[in-house]
Enzyme design. Structure first.
Site, PDB file in Angstrom:
ATOM      1  N   CYS A 147      -2.214   4.793  11.758  1.00 23.93           N
ATOM      2  CA  CYS A 147      -2.628   6.295  11.679  1.00 23.93           C
ATOM      3  C   CYS A 147      -2.641   7.059  13.082  1.00 23.93           C
ATOM      4  CB  CYS A 147      -3.928   6.183  11.152  1.00 23.93           C
ATOM      5  SG  CYS A 147      -4.230   5.468   9.518  1.00 23.93           S
ATOM      6  N   SER A 195       0.745  -1.088   0.058  1.00 23.58           N
ATOM      7  CA  SER A 195      -0.010   0.115  -0.176  1.00 23.58           C
ATOM      8  C   SER A 195       0.886   1.196  -0.071  1.00 23.58           C
ATOM      9  CB  SER A 195      -0.928   0.128   1.337  1.00 23.58           C
ATOM     10  OG  SER A 195      -1.791   1.251   1.354  1.00 23.58           O
ATOM     11  N   GLY A 242      12.738   1.114   2.546  1.00 25.17           N
ATOM     12  CA  GLY A 242      13.566   0.570   1.771  1.00 25.17           C
ATOM     13  C   GLY A 242      14.730  -0.272   2.362  1.00 25.17           C
ATOM     14  N   GLY A 278      12.096  -3.472   2.924  1.00 25.12           N
ATOM     15  CA  GLY A 278      13.313  -3.290   2.070  1.00 25.12           C
ATOM     16  C   GLY A 278      13.561  -4.471   1.219  1.00 25.12           C
ATOM     17  N   ASN A 337       9.199   9.273   3.236  1.00 21.73           N
ATOM     18  CA  ASN A 337       8.005   9.831   2.692  1.00 21.73           C
ATOM     19  C   ASN A 337       6.973  10.635   3.739  1.00 21.73           C
ATOM     20  OD1 ASN A 337       4.942   8.564   2.965  1.00 21.73           O
ATOM     21  ND2 ASN A 337       6.471   7.032   3.314  1.00 21.73           N
TER      22      ASN A 337
END
Length: 311
Positions: free
Chosen positions: A140, A22, A227, A254, A70
């Site tokens: 969240c 996602s 990653g 990753g 991000n």
């Protein structure tokens, strides 16, 4: 020798263990120009909330050593728009479809799950294919409790899992935060509350400072790190979770090669998700699926069951 990469989670069949994570694959449409999505094990769609979200302002993505950061902020069209405008296209592909569900309050989670369940019932009545699974994102921020993520505290997370489980009959996987106080305890709680699987891990909270302008690169200060940099930690957490539960575990963090995926499977994962690597290789899922078959042939492995959880 026939090499089987098939896996099954809560009655949902995955032709191979590679699920696109996602937030890295949209709803599949953009990637369909470059790769045959029918070759994927599954797609977990962009995270959805009850109402549409515009996402965060400023820089959203920043490359870092061995990974990326991000701060997208769950930009999405909202659950209703997804169900009416996106899901039919996704279910036309011969791959498992997961709906990633987020929320800022317990009520939002509950109402979102209820909308998804109503859609499931409509499609069942009309003999139309619907989503195969919900992936519940408990990372969240809880807007009523000072912005602390639901997934940090086991008891706060329990309320969300319990309410969503009550609201839908769809298979339910709970996506765990690496910030959880005790990842094994969190996974075990999800199992106790009726989750069919757990997926882990989400991104790590991280930071990047612009030393020239003397401020954080991101408007919100922090961002999510993903990653290869996080893979060893993710692998450890997947191993801990798999040892704590009887339900399937979906591992991520990753992964950028078939051998990376094998590590997670040996640690106990039934399937794996590919995230950041999708930005490096647009055909990642299909290529990794083929690479896994090659690895199994070279190693004399006929089924993933032979190596799953051997560590």
């Amino acid at each position: 020798m026939t090499n089987s990469t098939f896996t099954e989670i809560a009655g949902v069949r995955f032709k191979n263990p590679f699920i696109m994570a996602s937030g890295t694959y949209g709803f599949g449409k953009e990637y369909s120009r470059f790769v045959d999505l029918n070759k994927l094990g599954g797609i977990s769609g962009k995270g959805l909330t009850l109402h549409p979200k515009a996402g965060n302002k400023g820089i959203r993505v920043y490359e870092t050593a061995a990974g990326m950061m991000n701060s997208v902020g769950l930009e999405n069209p909202g659950i209703e728009a997804f169900l009416t405008k996106e899901l039919d296209r996704m279910t036309a592909w011969d791959t498992a479809i997961l709906i990633n569900l987020g929320g800022g309050t317990l009520d939002e989670y509950r109402e979102g799950a209820a909308l998804i369940e109503a859609d499931r019932l409509r499609r069942e009545r009309d003999n139309k294919r619907g989503a195969d699974m919900i992936e519940l994102n408990i990372s969240c921020p809880n807007v009523k409790e000072g912005g602390i993520a639901f997934g940090i505290d086991t008891e706060a997370a329990r309320k969300v899992v319990r309410e969503v489980r009550r609201a839908t009959k769809l298979p339910l996987a709970v996506k765990l935060s690496p910030g959880a106080k005790d990842i094994a305890e969190m996974a075990s709680m999800c199992e106790d509350e009726g989750a069919d699987a757990v997926s882990l891990i989400n991104t790590f909270s991280a930071m990047k400072i612009d030393v020239r302008n003397r401020k954080s690169v991101f408007a919100n200060g922090y961002a999510g790190l993903s990653g290869p940099a996080i893979k060893p930690i993710a692998l450890r957490m997947v191993h801990q979770a798999a040892k704590a539960v009887r339900i399937p575990v979906i591992g991520m963090g990753g992964i950028s090669s078939a051998e990376d995926a094998v590590e997670f499977i040996m640690a106990g994962a039934h399937a794996v998700q590919i995230g950041t690597y999708n930005f490096v290789n647009l055909r990642a899922g299909a290529e990794l699926a083929q690479d896994l078959v090659t690895f199994m042939e070279e190693e004399g492995i006929s089924s993933l069951d032979e190596i799953r959880g051997i560590i």
